[in-house]
Scaffold this active site. Structure first.
Site, PDB file in Angstrom:
ATOM      1  N   ASN A 191       0.801  -1.236   0.000  1.00  0.00           N
ATOM      2  CA  ASN A 191       0.000   0.000   0.000  1.00  0.00           C
ATOM      3  C   ASN A 191       0.831   1.282   0.000  1.00  0.00           C
ATOM      4  O   ASN A 191       0.424   2.282  -0.563  1.00  0.00           O
ATOM      5  CB  ASN A 191      -1.037  -0.016   1.133  1.00  0.00           C
ATOM      6  CG  ASN A 191      -0.419  -0.037   2.499  1.00  0.00           C
ATOM      7  OD1 ASN A 191       0.754  -0.390   2.665  1.00  0.00           O
ATOM      8  ND2 ASN A 191      -1.182   0.330   3.506  1.00  0.00           N
ATOM      9  N   GLU A 231       3.401  -4.782  12.467  1.00  0.00           N
ATOM     10  CA  GLU A 231       2.519  -3.631  12.179  1.00  0.00           C
ATOM     11  C   GLU A 231       1.365  -4.178  11.362  1.00  0.00           C
ATOM     12  O   GLU A 231       1.515  -4.438  10.170  1.00  0.00           O
ATOM     13  CB  GLU A 231       3.276  -2.574  11.362  1.00  0.00           C
ATOM     14  CG  GLU A 231       4.449  -1.939  12.062  1.00  0.00           C
ATOM     15  CD  GLU A 231       4.041  -0.966  13.150  1.00  0.00           C
ATOM     16  OE1 GLU A 231       2.834  -0.768  13.382  1.00  0.00           O
ATOM     17  OE2 GLU A 231       4.949  -0.414  13.790  1.00  0.00           O
ATOM     18  N   LEU A 232       0.219  -4.363  12.006  1.00  0.00           N
ATOM     19  CA  LEU A 232      -0.873  -5.064  11.318  1.00  0.00           C
ATOM     20  C   LEU A 232      -2.034  -4.116  11.005  1.00  0.00           C
ATOM     21  O   LEU A 232      -1.831  -2.928  10.871  1.00  0.00           O
ATOM     22  CB  LEU A 232      -1.300  -6.269  12.151  1.00  0.00           C
ATOM     23  CG  LEU A 232      -0.144  -7.197  12.558  1.00  0.00           C
ATOM     24  CD1 LEU A 232      -0.635  -8.349  13.419  1.00  0.00           C
ATOM     25  CD2 LEU A 232       0.598  -7.724  11.335  1.00  0.00           C
ATOM     26  N   CYS A 268      -3.368   1.619   6.638  1.00  0.00           N
ATOM     27  CA  CYS A 268      -3.666   1.005   7.936  1.00  0.00           C
ATOM     28  C   CYS A 268      -4.204   2.035   8.917  1.00  0.00           C
ATOM     29  O   CYS A 268      -5.052   1.737   9.733  1.00  0.00           O
ATOM     30  CB  CYS A 268      -2.429   0.328   8.489  1.00  0.00           C
ATOM     31  SG  CYS A 268      -1.021   1.429   8.592  1.00  0.00           S
TER      32      CYS A 268
END
Ligand code: NAP
Length: 470
Positions: free
Chosen positions: A131, A228-229, A262
């Protein structure tokens, strides 16, 4: 087996890459491990000079690099250029600050001298998403390299050109051969990489399932990991908010990068008394977005990055509408080539609906009405995620107090969540663990070494050894 890059604006294949063979992977790991031996010996000054060259290169070749990102994943060319610029900033930030962040720290004990050193760990594997194909990588790489580590990148399979470009930039800017290597492999190969003895640690930016898989493999190999989700950030609007400013920022926060961020605002929680007025302003502002060819500099929103991601998002919208959500804007795919989706705003969303419960990774904004402030905070925290959050109020004391009640890694009051090299970045709950950026980020992939130098003061030798037994 080949990995393909498909232009999401047209559906056409741009480039085919061959998947690395076992021996190519092994060669990359050997190089990264070999480069670590020399790179760790370099001074902060030498590493900083290399990263400054990288920053200068990124700025000089911004347009060309940006074009690769836009072609591979569909963000607008202006967004891609801004992303490349931000990578340059991060390189310079760590070139300027790494030495201070990692300087030895004296600690007063009974030793003649004792201090803490921050030493590099080795080769860090970075598993990254598409992204922000440059930023996600540089966010990790600049501090990791300045700390004296080397890196192996396994990038998302739809942005292989960007992955190879990043490797080329580091090499051409004079980092030692192998200090930054890219391997082109599918996600299914990551476990094997983590287990490899040449890899010291792993960082993942990606989805929940990938997080579970990487954390399990890292746990099995007893290696340090940072995750980092996903996120489903609340954007809370209180009755005293500046509704015009909030609506403008809501559009930016939700629809930039075609909603595929995110830390995008993903749940708009509005107090009842201002819900209708805010929704009207939000819809009016979002309706003006110019959607189209992401290479066109007048376009504000491009396609989603892949057709399957658009299908998933569309299903989330349809299921939410079936459960009673009202479409205030958009609500469907855009006909024609490419994976475009209309900027969409849903009202009347409730916590049971997919648009609330699941992460919506695309241009869809659910609006949820809260009875009062306590209800708004309860709704904000009613999520498996805890990455970021936004709060809009003119009463800053109340804002600060409420921020403490929001279960997330950051809260932005009267502004939009954005990462910044000077501030720590990361989440809680299923948004992952560990931090990137700032002093916290550079200290993730280091050996925090205690050094104690005797003799102990004011203590007989016998007592010292007993105290030191644990
Ligand atoms: P993804 O499918 O998890 O992919 C991310 C990376 O992980 C890719 O390199 C992918 O490789 C790899 N991968 C996929 N499955 C894996 C597995 N089982 N084991 C190991 N690696 C695996 O995520 P995405 O769809 O690209 O990105 C969207 C997600 O990332 C969203 O949830 C978003 O919120 C999250 N995200 C989080 C942050 C943050 O900073 N917290 C930032 C950006 C995005 P392949 O491409 O080869 O499958």
């Amino acid at each position: 087996m080949a990995i393909e890059s498909i232009n999401p604006a047209t559906g056409e294949m741009i480039e085919k890459f061959h998947t690395f063979s076992e021996s190519e992977i092994s060669n990359a790991l050997d190089q990264a491990r070999g480069a670590f031996r020399s790179w760790r010996q370099t001074s902060f000054g030498e590493r900083g000079a290399a990263l400054r060259r990288v920053a200068a290169y990124l700025r000089e070749h911004k347009t060309q690099l940006a074009r690769f990102a836009t072609l591979e994943m569909g963000k607008t060319i202006l967004e891609s250029e801004a992303e490349v610029e931000k990578c340059a900033w991060n390189c310079e930030f760590y070139a300027d600050n790494a030495e201070g962040f990692l300087a030895d720290e004296p600690v007063a004990t009974n030793a003649a001298q004792s201090y803490v050193s921050y030493l590099p760990l080795g080769v860090v594997l970075a598993v990254m998403p598409w992204n922000f194909p440059y930023w996600q990588v540089f966010r990790f790489a600049a501090p990791a390299l300045m700390a004296g580590n080397t890196a192996v990148l396994k990038h998302a399979s739809n942005v292989s050109r960007a992955a190879l470009e990043i490797e080329r930039v580091f090499r051409e800017c004079g980092l030692p051969e192998g200090a930054f290597r890219t391997v082109l492999v599918p996600g299914s190969q990551v476990d094997k990489l983590i287990a490899d003895h040449r890899i010291a640690a792993v960082t993942l930016t990606g989805s929940d399932p990938a997080g579970v898989s990487v954390a399990s493999a890292a746990g099995h190999a007893l290696k340090r990991s940072v995750l980092e989700l996903g996120g489903s950030d609340a954007f809370i609007i209180l009755e005293d908010a500046d509704l015009d400013a909030a609506a403008q920022m809501a559009v930016r926060s939700r629809f930039q990068n075609a909603g595929q961020s995110c830390i995008a605002a993903k749940r708009f929680i509005v107090l009842e008394s201002v819900a209708e007025e805010f929704t009207q302003k939000f819809v009016a502002a979002a309706a003006k977005l110019r959607v189209g060819d992401p290479l066109d500099r007048d376009i504000q929103m491009g396609p989603m990055a892949r057709g399957d991601l658009r299908d998933d998002l569309d299903q989330q919208v349809r299921r939410s509408v079936a459960e009673g959500a009202r479409v205030m804007l958009g609500g469907k795919m855009i006909d024609g080539p490419g994976s475009f989706y209309e900027p969409t705003i849903l009202a009347g969303v409730t916590p049971q609906m997919p648009a609330f419960r699941e992460e919506t990774f695309g241009p869809v904004a659910p609006v949820i009405t809260a009875r009062d402030v306590d209800h708004a905070i309860e709704l904000a925290n009613d999520s498996q995620f805890g990455l970021g959050g936004n709060l809009w109020t003119r009463d800053l004391d109340r804002g600060r107090a409420l921020a403490r009640r929001i279960e997330s890694g950051n809260v932005f009051i009267n502004g939009m969540t954005a990462s910044d090299p000077r501030l720590p970045f990361g989440g809680v709950k299923r948004s992952g663990y560990g931090r990137e950026l700032s002093i916290f980020g550079i200290r993730e992939f280091v050996n925090i070494q205690t050094v104690w130098i005797g003799p102990a003061e004011n203590a007989p030798a016998q007592q010292t050894s007993t105290v030191a037994a644990e």
